[in-house]
Structure formats: C-alpha cells, structure tokens
Design a protein around this motif. Structure first.
Motif, PDB file in Angstrom:
ATOM      1  N   SER A 205      42.085  -0.317  23.125  1.00  0.00           N
ATOM      2  CA  SER A 205      41.698   0.285  24.020  1.00  0.00           C
ATOM      3  C   SER A 205      41.264  -0.190  24.638  1.00  0.00           C
ATOM      4  CB  SER A 205      42.203   1.680  24.932  1.00  0.00           C
ATOM      5  OG  SER A 205      41.505   2.512  23.397  1.00  0.00           O
ATOM      6  N   LYS A 206      40.022  -0.740  24.712  1.00  0.00           N
ATOM      7  CA  LYS A 206      38.846  -1.378  25.299  1.00  0.00           C
ATOM      8  C   LYS A 206      39.116  -2.408  24.888  1.00  0.00           C
ATOM      9  CE  LYS A 206      34.788   0.697  23.969  1.00  0.00           C
ATOM     10  NZ  LYS A 206      33.439   0.201  23.237  1.00  0.00           N
TER      11      LYS A 206
ATOM     12  N   ASN B 104      39.861  -5.026  27.433  1.00  0.00           N
ATOM     13  CA  ASN B 104      39.903  -5.090  29.330  1.00  0.00           C
ATOM     14  C   ASN B 104      39.921  -6.808  29.434  1.00  0.00           C
ATOM     15  OD1 ASN B 104      37.414  -6.388  29.757  1.00  0.00           O
ATOM     16  ND2 ASN B 104      36.730  -3.849  30.303  1.00  0.00           N
TER      17      ASN B 104
ATOM     18  N   SER C  60      38.053  -8.428  31.680  1.00  0.00           N
ATOM     19  CA  SER C  60      36.991  -9.433  30.747  1.00  0.00           C
ATOM     20  C   SER C  60      36.570  -9.951  29.764  1.00  0.00           C
ATOM     21  CB  SER C  60      35.787  -9.121  31.938  1.00  0.00           C
ATOM     22  OG  SER C  60      35.398  -7.658  30.648  1.00  0.00           O
TER      23      SER C  60
END
Lengths: 448, 400
Positions: free
Chosen positions: B318-319, B321, B323
């Motif tokens: 979930s972390k 992203n 970038s």
C-alpha cells in the motif's frame, strides 16, 4: 511430569538469565537518547503523507495527496512557488527545508484508526519520517495525533472538523489548520437567522459518532442563542445509506428547518432523500421549509448534484476566493492537475508549508523547537486572511466561509458560491469553553 | 520432548527460530537500496505478524478442526483490546493485567455467544456470529460511547488520558505500556554495514507469547479432544447418533478460539494503547478467514503464514506510490516507462486489495490447501517423490 530438581548449574543459568533480563532495560534506554526521533540524516528530510486512499473518503484523500505533491515541489524550488510567494513569512527559499531536499512517503489510512496508526508507524519506524500529516476524518486524526505524541514527531492534521481534535484530545505535538464544529455553528447561525428568520424550529439528523455529536451540539447551541428552537435530534447510524425512514417523521414534526449533521456519502444520501420527499417545496405555517448542511465540501456537492442548489453550509476555504494567495494556489494546482483544488487539498498544502516554515524559523527539526515556533504564530497570505495558531490548543483561528449551493453552476467544479466571509472575531472562543474542556496539551515530546 | 512427536517438535523449533531471527530475516535489503521498500523488519509490522498469527491460530482451532466457520471473530479481538486499555486506564501501564483480563473477558464473551450460536451449524452459525459481531461493532461505535456511559469512546477509539486514575502508576515508570519497567517501544537498532536491524521489546514479548500459543495449539491438535473436534467436522450427525453430545466439544473449541482472539486484541493494545471499534467490523472478521484459508485451514503453520502475507501486503504494497514506481522504471525510455507504470500502478498503492484478491483467487483455485500445500508440492518436487500415504497422514487435511 518430571520432578523439579535444583542443580548448581540450573541455579547459575537462572541467575545469569535473570541478570541479563534486569540489565536489559538500562541497556535499551541508554541506547536511545540521541536528540529527537528521526533526526534527518544526510541532505534529505522525509515527510509522511498519511491519507485515505480507499474507503469512503478516498476522493478527499486523492486530492490531499495532489496538494502534498505540489507543496513538496514548491518547497524544493520546482514549479511556480504557489502560495510560498504570498506567504507573509518569507523564510522559505525553495531549497527544501533548511537546505535539505524534501522527500516523502505515502500511506493509506483506509479511514480506520488502526490502519492509519499502522501506516503512520511504518513511516516513523521504517522510513524515518520526521512529520506526519493528512487524514480526512476526526477519528483518524485523533488516533494518529496520539501516536505522534507518543513517538515524538510532529502531526499536522488534514481535514478534521470535530471539536475534540483540539479540544479534549489535543496534544502538544499536534496542530490543526482546519476549522471545527464550533466555528461552523458560530459562522452559520447569524446567516441562517438573517436569511430564514429568528423564529425557526429546527429538526436535526445527526451521524451517530463523535464528529456528528459535536457538530450537532455546536450548531444547536449557536442557533438557539439566536432564537431558534430545536424540535428533535435524531441520531442516524453511520452505515445508513437510505434515510427515508428518518426523513418521513420530519414532515409531521412541525419543524420548518432540517439540519443534516452528516458528512461525505451520508450527507449525499440524506440530502437526496430529503429532496425526494419534497421537503424543499413544503410550506410550514406560511414559511418555506429549508435544509441546512453545516459542513460543506465541493466533493460532496458534486456527489449530491442538483440537490445542493440553494443549500447553506460552511467551509474552510473555496477556490473561487479572489485574494492573491488563493488565486496563486488555484493557478499552480490547476496548471499541474487541470482542475481547481478542494478545501481538503488547501488545508493540507498550507499545513505542509507551515511546518516547513516553522522548521526554518526555529532552525531545527526538533519537534519541541517546531512546537515553539508554531505556537502563537501569526501569519497571512495563505488564503484565509490573517490567521493565528493559538498556543493554548494548537488550533488555527481565521475567517470562516458561509457558502450556498450555486443555482446555475458553470462547470462541474463551480458548485458553491460564497455567501459571507465570517470574520475571525466572531468564531473565536475561550480555550476552556465547555465544548472543548477536559483536554490537556501536555508537554511536547521529542521522542528518543 | 515437551510431549510432542518428533515431527511437531521440529516444526515448533523452526517456528521459534524464524520468530526469534525475524528482525534479520525480514530486512534482507540494505537500508539505502531501492529494494529497501520491501523490508518488513520494523517493529510495528513484526508485531502485527505475530499478533495476527495468534489470532489466526486461534481461529484455526475452531474452523480448521470443527469446520464451524465463524464470521464474527473480530468481536473477541475488539473486546480484548478494550479490556486491555481499560486496565491501562485504571491500573497503570503494566501490560500483564491488561493481557490477562483481555483473555478472561473475551473467554466469557465467547461463552455467551457460543451458547447461543452453536445451537445451529453451517451457514446459520456463520450468519449468527456475523450478526453478533456487527451488533458488538455498533455498540462499540456509538451506543456505548455516549457521554453518560462512555465505555468505548466511539469513533475516536479508547485511549489513556492524563487524568485517568492509573492507581499503580508511578513517575519512575515509562508513560507507555511496559512490562515491569521495560517499555514496549524500546528498540535497539543494530547497524551492520549497509543493513540496519531493529530489536523491539514489544515484538519479542509478542513472539514469545505466540510460541506458547503455537505450542498449545499443537497439543490441542494432537489430543483426544482435538480428535473429537475433527470428528465433529467429518460427520457431526453420525456422532450424535452414537449417543455422544458434541455441543460441549464445539463450545470448548469456540471459547478457546475466542480467548486466542482476545489475547491477540490485548497484545494489540499492549504494543499500541488505542482500541478502535473498527477492530470489530465484519471486514476484520473476514480478514482472519482469509488469513486462515490463504495459509491453509486445518494445518498448524498455515494460519500464521496467511496472517503474515496479508499484513505484508497491507503495509508494504500500500505504500508503493507513483513516485516510487518512477524511481524503479526510470531506466526505461519515457514512453515505455509511462506505459509500464500505467500497467503496474493499479496493483500497488491503493490497489493493494486488488493484488491480494488475485493472489487469493489463485491460491483457492490452484492450491486449495493454501500456502502450506504449495510448500509441500515444492518440497515433493525437490525430493522427487510421489505423495505417499505416510506423508499424507503426517499433515492435517485442509478444510474444504
């Protein structure tokens, strides 16, 4: 079963193990005193953006994340600088924070306290984040604020509107820029009295949880002070999607105003039901029936569509504001993403800038230095006019917008019009106001 | 040794080694490398692994052995959490009273619910437990958090305030949960070259408790009582016809598994003193069912593996992203980079549920016995042996 026997070797072993066990606490606590938690190493500093990416507030979360990315760009000197140019404090130079390039990690709060805390903890323990920010509900904000206090990092809350965040659950390491339920009531009540008259009978439907209660309490107190009466307050379960059974009794209650203390999907559904029941065309004792939604947001207005037209509510900020700062922010956000920012995006962007500015002014990332720099800080040029971060409860005091659903929207974003900008003096309250009493800021905690 | 057969003993020893060495095993990548994203060796996640391991082991005692599918186990987790935080509020931050009370309270609660729900079996039992759990959730979320009688503090979650009594608290003790002065949060960081390993007190306490729970579960699985429970699963009707009352056995299994859940809840509060009502929501109950099935229901180690996998996805995937993805695929030409990211992005970050769903489907379709069956197949592949009857009886049959 074997019989316990006491041997010399056994005694020695037990003794040694017990010795190690007793010595461990001193050893561990000695290992952990090096200034403050997650002191930035090298030439970068990591911030944690903890927003709802799934669940009921995922829309708000996505917009918050956009705002954070924009803020990071501006802090690192990329883009057009946005509100950094209009900010009254001109300490930030566009070279990161104190020369350290800003990096960030993101996480999903799922709008659940547990998930939000787990996500924030991983940012603190694994990624070395020195500040956590974000969130789109008060329960999560309060839970993460408590965690940050324990862990010794700064928490800059995102969208949280409950009185408790800076009331009974306030913490020294936590700061709120967003307005709260009391301010909504204080700003909205005079406008309601002016528009609808002072002898109104209000019927409240309230989401049955902390935010709903404080919101209802605030708005009832503010309107009753101006002569309204509260006919009935009905609590609705948070998971409700059909409010028909709650709307029907309103028709025969004799009330002539319906106040919907709902947010997000709840509000979209209850408002739609109320309009379907023909409440807006109804006349009670010669008075036009009215509906009020104390906390408005553009994302909610979009969900409710036609039904929000003419409905009054309050909001923290709106992109149609004409001051220089708001314009600068809308322009840089619009250039990057192609549409105007929501109030959640605005407050998150501002919180990031305020944190960076406080670090720069304090000359240190130490949470206690940052707390000192933010307490009692007066600033302007961030879209809300002159604003104060009050030292007693870490709540921002600024003007509050009273808005109305627009009758003739020109685009899918142009849904609200500003009816009145309620001046800051009118929404101020004492730090020990009964609705906020019972909390204790405590001492700032720099952690390890 | 310890009353275990050789096979079970070696399993216990392997689990013990894995849990004790977890800070090393879960941090295989150097801190500064791009792969550090996948490191899971930080205190919070390691604590979650073992705590949800306990939860799943307990659930497996009921579901894996008797076949009774409870859809409301999160209620016990929540009750345990609240009990533990109340001990913090009243007595002080020592975790022992809290953990003990959470086991007792959830046991009593399980007894009450079990007596009612176990009158039915199959889908009716599942729905009844689900109903009770949702009732508990609603009670905790709003009814029991009204200002006049505030037991759960509603949406905000129960937490310790500075003006709580805390009768046995003194200034010498840490202002956070501790075990006789040893703070749950105390972490020793060890740097070894480019690697950093974290040894956390809270984790090791939970890990030791998990090993005890695991041992107890093995003993239950191998006991005559466990055999009775399996008999319930294979044909309860026939059992009843022989004149044997199976209800006391199922009730005992239900209460034991409720106590395991309560213990897990208590530990959650012990390492992080806040108890929220979402812990009781049906999604939380569903999660433990997923964990157990994913790992392999009815097997000893399966539920722990399943719990680990789900928590890993929730916290690590979930972390990731956008970038981060750009960082990974930055070496590709621009157009291709964007294309690859568009393909991958829906499965990471907020899309972690999607990835988990896909994995769950694959496991259920191709490995009905869960990850454990996958492990056994790989093992067989290496040994080049056909599954023999002896090998089969050594492992427990997965639930259907």
């Amino acid at each position: 079963m074997t019989k316990p026997t006491l041997s010399r070797r056994g005694v020695l072993k037990t003794g040694a193990a017990a010795g190690v066990g007793l010595a461990l606490p001193t050893y561990l606590s000695a290992a952990s005193h090096s200034g403050f938690t997650n002191a930035p190493q090298g030439d970068t500093v990591t911030l944690g953006f903890n927003v709802p990416q799934s669940g009921p507030y995922a829309d708000e979360g996505a917009d918050e994340l956009r705002a954070y990315q924009l803020a990071v760009e501006h802090l690192n000197g990329e883009g057009d600088g946005g509100m950094m140019n209009t900010f009254s404090s001109q300490v930030l130079e566009g070279n990161g924070i104190m020369g350290k390039k800003v990096e960030y990690v993101t996480g999903d709060t799922q709008t659940k306290s547990d998930a939000a805390r787990a996500s924030a903890k991983s940012m603190i323990e694994k990624d070395g984040a020195v500040m956590i920010t974000g969130g789109s509900s008060s329960g999560v904000a309060i839970a993460v604020q408590g965690l940050c206090q324990e862990a010794g990092v700064i928490f800059m809350s995102g969208l949280t509107h409950s009185n408790d965040t800076t009331g009974k659950d306030k913490k020294a390491n936590g700061f709120r820029h967003f307005f709260n339920g009391y301010m909504s009531g204080a700003a909205l009540a005079p406008v309601l009295a002016a528009q609808y008259g002072e002898d109104r009978k209000a019927y409240h439907l309230t989401a049955d949880y902390t935010w709903g209660w404080t919101q209802q309490e605030s708005i009832a107190a503010a309107t009753e002070a101006l002569g309204w009466t509260t006919v009935e307050n009905v609590l609705t379960p948070l998971a409700a999607t059909d409010f028909s059974s709650y709307i029907a009794p309103v028709l025969n209650s004799g009330a002539d105003v319906l106040v919907l203390n709902h947010y997000g999907g709840n509000m979209v559904n209850s408002l739609t039901n109320a309009v379907q029941f023909g409440l807006r065309e109804k006349m009670v004792d010669g008075k036009q029936f009215e509906i009020v939604v104390p906390l408005f947001s553009r994302l909610m207005a979009r969900g409710a569509g036609e039904n929000v037209k003419g409905i009054l509510g309050s909001t923290n900020w709106h992109w149609s504001l004409q001051d220089e700062a708001s314009q600068a922010f809308v322009k840089s956000f619009g250039t990057k993403y192609g549409f105007p920012p929501s109030q959640a995006a605005h407050t998150c962007y501002v919180q990031t800038l305020l944190y960076a500015d406080a670090v720069a002014r304090a000359g240190s990332f130490n949470p206690c230095a940052v707390v000192e720099a933010l307490e009692g800080f007066e600033f302007d040029g961030l879209g809300n006019g002159p604003t104060l971060y009050r030292a007693e409860d870490h709540q921002c005091f600024k003007d509050v917008l009273v808005v109305r659903g627009k009758e003739n929207p020109t685009s899918e974003f142009d849904l609200l019009e500003v009816v009145e900008v309620t001046p800051r003096a009118q929404v101020e309250y004492a730090p020990d106001h009964p609705m906020f009493a019972g909390g204790n800021l405590g001492q700032c905690n720099p952690g390890a | 040794m310890l009353g275990l057969k050789k096979h079970d003993l070696s399993l216990l020893i392997i689990v013990a080694i894995l849990t004790m060495a977890a800070p090393f095993l879960l941090n295989p990548f150097p801190t500064e490398s791009g792969m550090a994203q996948f490191n899971a060796g930080y205190p919070d996640l390691m604590q979650k692994f073992v705590i949800f391991g306990i939860f799943a082991i307990g659930f497996n005692i009921l579901f894996g052995l008797t076949g009774y599918l409870s859809f409301g186990h999160a209620a016990f987790l929540g009750v345990g959490s609240y009990a533990c935080v109340w001990m913090f509020k009243l007595l002080g931050y020592n975790v022992l009273p809290g953990i003990l009370l959470s086991i007792v309270v959830s046991g009593l609660f399980a007894l009450l619910i079990g007596v009612i729900t176990l009158r039915r079996s199959g889908i009716y039992f599942s729905i009844l437990t689900l109903a009770f759990a949702q009732m508990s959730f609603a009670l905790a979320y709003s009814v029991l958090s009204n200002p006049k009688f505030n037991l759960t503090n509603g949406e905000t979650g129960l937490q310790v305030y500075a003006d709580d009594p805390q009768w046995f608290h003194s200034d010498r003790l840490p202002d956070l949960p501790h075990l006789f002065g040893l703070s749950m949060r105390a972490t020793h960081r060890m740097e070894l070259g480019a690697w950093e390993f974290q040894f956390n007190v809270g984790y090791y306490m939970c890990a030791v408790i998990m090993l005890l729970c695991f041992y107890l579960a093995i003993r239950i699985f191998r006991s005559p009582f466990g055999l009775m429970l399996r008999a319930v699963k294979s044909n309860q009707q026939r059992m009843n016809y022989t004149g044997l009352n199976s209800r006391p056995y199922t009730l005992a299994a239900f209460v034991i598994s409720g106590m395991y859940a309560g213990l897990a809840g208590g530990l959650l509060s012990a390492v992080d003193p806040l108890a929220g009502a979402e812990r009781m929501q049906w999604t939380a109950s569903g999660e433990v069912v997923l964990m157990t099935i994913l790992g392999g229901a009815g097997t000893l180690i399966g539920p722990v593996l399943g719990a680990g996998l789900i928590k890993y996805f929730e916290n690590i995937f979930s972390k990731i992203n956008e970038s981060v993805l750009h960082g990974w695929f930055g070496f590709l030409p621009d157009g291709l980079e964007d294309f690859v990211i568009t393909l991958v992005y829906p499965f990471v970050g907020k899309g972690w549920h999607l990835t988990l769903g896909v994995i769950f489907m694959l496991v259920v379709i191709f490995l009905p016995g869960g990850l454990v069956e996958g492990g056994q197949r790989i093992g067989r592949l290496f040994r080049g042996k056909k599954p023999s009857g002896a090998a089969k009886s050594a492992t427990t049959e997965p639930a259907e």
